[in-house]
Design an enzyme around this catalytic site. Structure first.
Site, PDB file in Angstrom:
ATOM      1  CE  LYS A 154      13.694 -24.636  -7.920  1.00  0.00           C
ATOM      2  NZ  LYS A 154      13.283 -24.041  -6.640  1.00  0.00           N
ATOM      3  CG  ASP A 211      14.470 -20.605  -5.577  1.00  0.00           C
ATOM      4  OD1 ASP A 211      14.757 -19.774  -4.695  1.00  0.00           O
ATOM      5  OD2 ASP A 211      13.575 -21.464  -5.434  1.00  0.00           O
ATOM      6  CD  GLN A 219      23.507 -23.042  -8.236  1.00  0.00           C
ATOM      7  OE1 GLN A 219      24.165 -22.769  -9.238  1.00  0.00           O
ATOM      8  NE2 GLN A 219      22.368 -23.728  -8.295  1.00  0.00           N
ATOM      9  NE  ARG A 257      17.561 -18.429  -0.790  1.00  0.00           N
ATOM     10  CZ  ARG A 257      16.505 -18.777  -1.551  1.00  0.00           C
ATOM     11  NH1 ARG A 257      16.650 -19.573  -2.594  1.00  0.00           N
ATOM     12  NH2 ARG A 257      15.318 -18.299  -1.267  1.00  0.00           N
ATOM     13  CB  ALA A 289      20.266 -28.401  -4.959  1.00  0.00           C
ATOM     14  CG  HIS A 343      20.198 -27.227   6.308  1.00  0.00           C
ATOM     15  ND1 HIS A 343      20.249 -27.443   4.953  1.00  0.00           N
ATOM     16  CD2 HIS A 343      19.004 -26.674   6.560  1.00  0.00           C
ATOM     17  CE1 HIS A 343      19.127 -27.031   4.405  1.00  0.00           C
ATOM     18  NE2 HIS A 343      18.356 -26.554   5.350  1.00  0.00           N
TER      19      HIS A 343
HETATM   20  C1  LIG Z   1      16.976 -21.513   2.083  1.00  0.00           C
HETATM   21  C2  LIG Z   1      17.643 -22.354   1.031  1.00  0.00           C
HETATM   22  C3  LIG Z   1      17.438 -22.056  -0.285  1.00  0.00           C
HETATM   23  C4  LIG Z   1      18.080 -22.809  -1.283  1.00  0.00           C
HETATM   24  N1  LIG Z   1      17.961 -22.434  -2.586  1.00  0.00           N
HETATM   25  C5  LIG Z   1      18.673 -23.088  -3.524  1.00  0.00           C
HETATM   26  C6  LIG Z   1      18.712 -22.645  -4.873  1.00  0.00           C
HETATM   27  O1  LIG Z   1      18.078 -21.657  -5.259  1.00  0.00           O
HETATM   28  N2  LIG Z   1      19.465 -23.354  -5.750  1.00  0.00           N
HETATM   29  C7  LIG Z   1      20.191 -24.465  -5.389  1.00  0.00           C
HETATM   30  O2  LIG Z   1      20.901 -25.040  -6.218  1.00  0.00           O
HETATM   31  N3  LIG Z   1      20.147 -24.906  -4.123  1.00  0.00           N
HETATM   32  C8  LIG Z   1      19.418 -24.260  -3.193  1.00  0.00           C
HETATM   33  N4  LIG Z   1      19.428 -24.718  -1.903  1.00  0.00           N
HETATM   34  C9  LIG Z   1      19.984 -26.056  -1.586  1.00  0.00           C
HETATM   35  C10 LIG Z   1      21.457 -26.010  -1.312  1.00  0.00           C
HETATM   36  O3  LIG Z   1      22.160 -25.724  -2.493  1.00  0.00           O
HETATM   37  C11 LIG Z   1      21.971 -27.351  -0.745  1.00  0.00           C
HETATM   38  O4  LIG Z   1      21.726 -28.367  -1.674  1.00  0.00           O
HETATM   39  C12 LIG Z   1      21.329 -27.736   0.567  1.00  0.00           C
HETATM   40  O5  LIG Z   1      21.111 -26.623   1.380  1.00  0.00           O
HETATM   41  C13 LIG Z   1      22.247 -28.715   1.348  1.00  0.00           C
HETATM   42  O6  LIG Z   1      23.463 -28.094   1.621  1.00  0.00           O
HETATM   43  P1  LIG Z   1      23.913 -27.592   3.083  1.00  0.00           P
HETATM   44  O7  LIG Z   1      24.473 -26.229   2.894  1.00  0.00           O
HETATM   45  O8  LIG Z   1      22.798 -27.673   4.025  1.00  0.00           O
HETATM   46  O9  LIG Z   1      25.136 -28.496   3.451  1.00  0.00           O
HETATM   47  P2  LIG Z   1      25.398 -30.057   3.419  1.00  0.00           P
HETATM   48  O10 LIG Z   1      26.872 -30.168   3.568  1.00  0.00           O
HETATM   49  O11 LIG Z   1      24.739 -30.725   2.283  1.00  0.00           O
HETATM   50  O12 LIG Z   1      24.701 -30.540   4.730  1.00  0.00           O
HETATM   51  C14 LIG Z   1      25.173 -30.141   6.025  1.00  0.00           C
HETATM   52  C15 LIG Z   1      24.289 -30.794   7.067  1.00  0.00           C
HETATM   53  O13 LIG Z   1      22.965 -30.273   6.965  1.00  0.00           O
HETATM   54  C16 LIG Z   1      22.013 -31.284   7.187  1.00  0.00           C
HETATM   55  N5  LIG Z   1      21.255 -31.478   5.917  1.00  0.00           N
HETATM   56  C17 LIG Z   1      21.541 -30.974   4.715  1.00  0.00           C
HETATM   57  N6  LIG Z   1      20.623 -31.337   3.807  1.00  0.00           N
HETATM   58  C18 LIG Z   1      19.758 -32.115   4.464  1.00  0.00           C
HETATM   59  C19 LIG Z   1      18.585 -32.792   4.081  1.00  0.00           C
HETATM   60  N7  LIG Z   1      18.131 -32.759   2.836  1.00  0.00           N
HETATM   61  N8  LIG Z   1      17.921 -33.501   5.024  1.00  0.00           N
HETATM   62  C20 LIG Z   1      18.362 -33.532   6.305  1.00  0.00           C
HETATM   63  N9  LIG Z   1      19.462 -32.901   6.718  1.00  0.00           N
HETATM   64  C21 LIG Z   1      20.142 -32.194   5.824  1.00  0.00           C
HETATM   65  C22 LIG Z   1      22.782 -32.519   7.573  1.00  0.00           C
HETATM   66  O14 LIG Z   1      22.918 -32.505   8.979  1.00  0.00           O
HETATM   67  C23 LIG Z   1      24.112 -32.302   6.897  1.00  0.00           C
HETATM   68  O15 LIG Z   1      25.165 -32.999   7.522  1.00  0.00           O
HETATM   69  C24 LIG Z   1      18.855 -23.934  -0.905  1.00  0.00           C
HETATM   70  C25 LIG Z   1      19.057 -24.227   0.446  1.00  0.00           C
HETATM   71  C26 LIG Z   1      18.487 -23.457   1.409  1.00  0.00           C
HETATM   72  C27 LIG Z   1      18.769 -23.765   2.845  1.00  0.00           C
END
Ligand SMILES: Cc1cc2nc3c(=O)[nH]c(=O)nc-3n(C[C@H](O)[C@H](O)[C@H](O)COP(=O)(O)OP(=O)(O)OC[C@H]3O[C@@H](n4cnc5c(N)ncnc54)[C@H](O)[C@@H]3O)c2cc1C
Length: 304
Positions: free
Chosen positions: A96, A130, A160, A181, A186, A224
């Site tokens: 970061k 990031d 994002q 990516r 977040a 996810h």
């Molecule tokens: C490899 C990676 C790098 C990332 N880098 C950044 C970045 O640089 N900047 C940034 O702003 N964000 C980053 N993020 C975070 C991202 O922005 C999301 O906040 C986070 O991935 C949750 O979103 P989702 O796409 O999984 O979907 P969501 O709609 O939030 O979740 C979908 C499903 O995934 C599962 N899930 C999601 N989060 C969780 C959790 N915390 N615990 C358990 N289960 C969960 C649940 O089953 C949920 O129903 C990153 C995420 C990943 C995977």
């Protein structure tokens, strides 16, 4: 509502300092954080690699306030780049900018990150910058562009899907061949610049992902969200997108079943492995994404 509370708590300095020093806090953070030391993280990476899953290592830390702290953060990354090469891990690194001095000296941050990208180039690795909250968006993209021009292909960044500006940013980066990516985002952003509704974020995510996967520039699909993953798997089959065009990315400790299933199907999968004593803001953002995690952690804690 709960999301906003956890995001606000992630910025609370008093709570952070208390939590990071408490053994209960450290135990709980183990659900999402791969230990406190570089060795812990390298061991976790080796285990992840055994399932044919790549890793990106993140030495947790953000918002440093002195040059000494920024340089200490970078030193851990230099150590990791050498260790990844020495242990022949299938891994790269994610960092970061606020961890490298961006808040008080952007030129220093660029020098420090440039030295890391130069190191990554020497050891055939890659640095992902990031994306933090929206005050950093433009500066992060601009720095990735300058470093990419110097170290072609060795640095990329993150976009994002919750930000309105992202479709334009994606074209800007893809036009230069810069690896992206894609994540949902977040941080807490105002409705003037980001989609307030999750359904709109999800739709934008799919549109952006499809654009990136067919752009010819390798991309990371970081989510996810199984429904989105399934839609994109169907999309690549329908449009004959080669598996080499992208990888799925997920966070350490989240949806391991999905990570393994995709890897078994022959998709590239990379897990983001965070570690280190400064785990608190990262951990709180994970709780913000899924407040049900709080109950899950409490139950496990009481059982142990
Ligand atoms: C490899 C990676 C790098 C990332 N880098 C950044 C970045 O640089 N900047 C940034 O702003 N964000 C980053 N993020 C975070 C991202 O922005 C999301 O906040 C986070 O991935 C949750 O979103 P989702 O796409 O999984 O979907 P969501 O709609 O939030 O979740 C979908 C499903 O995934 C599962 N899930 C999601 N989060 C969780 C959790 N915390 N615990 C358990 N289960 C969960 C649940 O089953 C949920 O129903 C990153 C995420 C990943 C995977």
């Amino acid at each position: 509502m709960l999301r906003s509370i956890f995001i606000s708590l992630s910025q609370n300095i008093t709570l952070r300092s208390f939590a990071e020093r408490s053994s209960i806090g450290r135990t709980m953070s183990g659900r999402f954080v791969a230990g406190m030391t570089v060795d812990d993280a390298l061991g976790a990476s080796e285990r992840v690699n055994r399932d044919a899953i790549a890793v990106t290592l993140d030495a947790l830390g953000e918002s440093v306030t002195t040059e000494a702290e920024a340089r200490a953060s970078a030193a851990v990354y230099h150590q990791m780049l050498d260790a990844i090469a020495a242990r022949r891990l299938n891994a790269n690194v994610s960092l970061k900018l606020s961890q490298m001095g961006m808040d008080f000296d952007p030129a220093l941050a660029e020098t420090i990150v440039g030295e890391l990208v130069e190191h990554a180039t020497r050891v055939d690795s890659f640095v992902r910058i990031d994306m933090e909250g929206s005050p950093y968006t433009e500066a992060t993209i601009a720095m990735a562009e300058r470093l990419h021009a110097k170290y072609n292909g060795r640095v990329g960044t993150v976009l994002q899907a919750y930000l309105f500006r992202t479709a334009v940013d994606a074209e800007r980066l893809l036009g230069q061949g810069i690896r992206i990516r894609l994540c949902k985002g977040a941080y807490k952003e105002p409705a003037e610049i980001a989609f307030p509704l999750k359904a709109d974020v999800d739709e934008n995510y799919v549109n952006l992902a499809e654009r990136m996967m067919t752009s010819g520039v390798f991309c990371g699909i970081a989510t996810h969200d199984e429904a989105i993953v399934e839609r994109l798997v169907a999309f690549v089959r329908e449009h004959s997108v080669p598996k080499s065009a992208f990888e799925f990315q997920m966070l350490y400790g989240i949806r391991r079943d999905l990570q393994r299933r995709l890897a078994k199907q022959g998709f590239g999968v990379r897990v983001y492995v965070p570690f280190g004593p400064e785990w608190y803001p990262y951990f709180m953002r994970r709780l913000a994404e899924r407040p049900a995690n709080v109950l899950f952690l409490m139950k496990n804690f009481l059982k142990s």
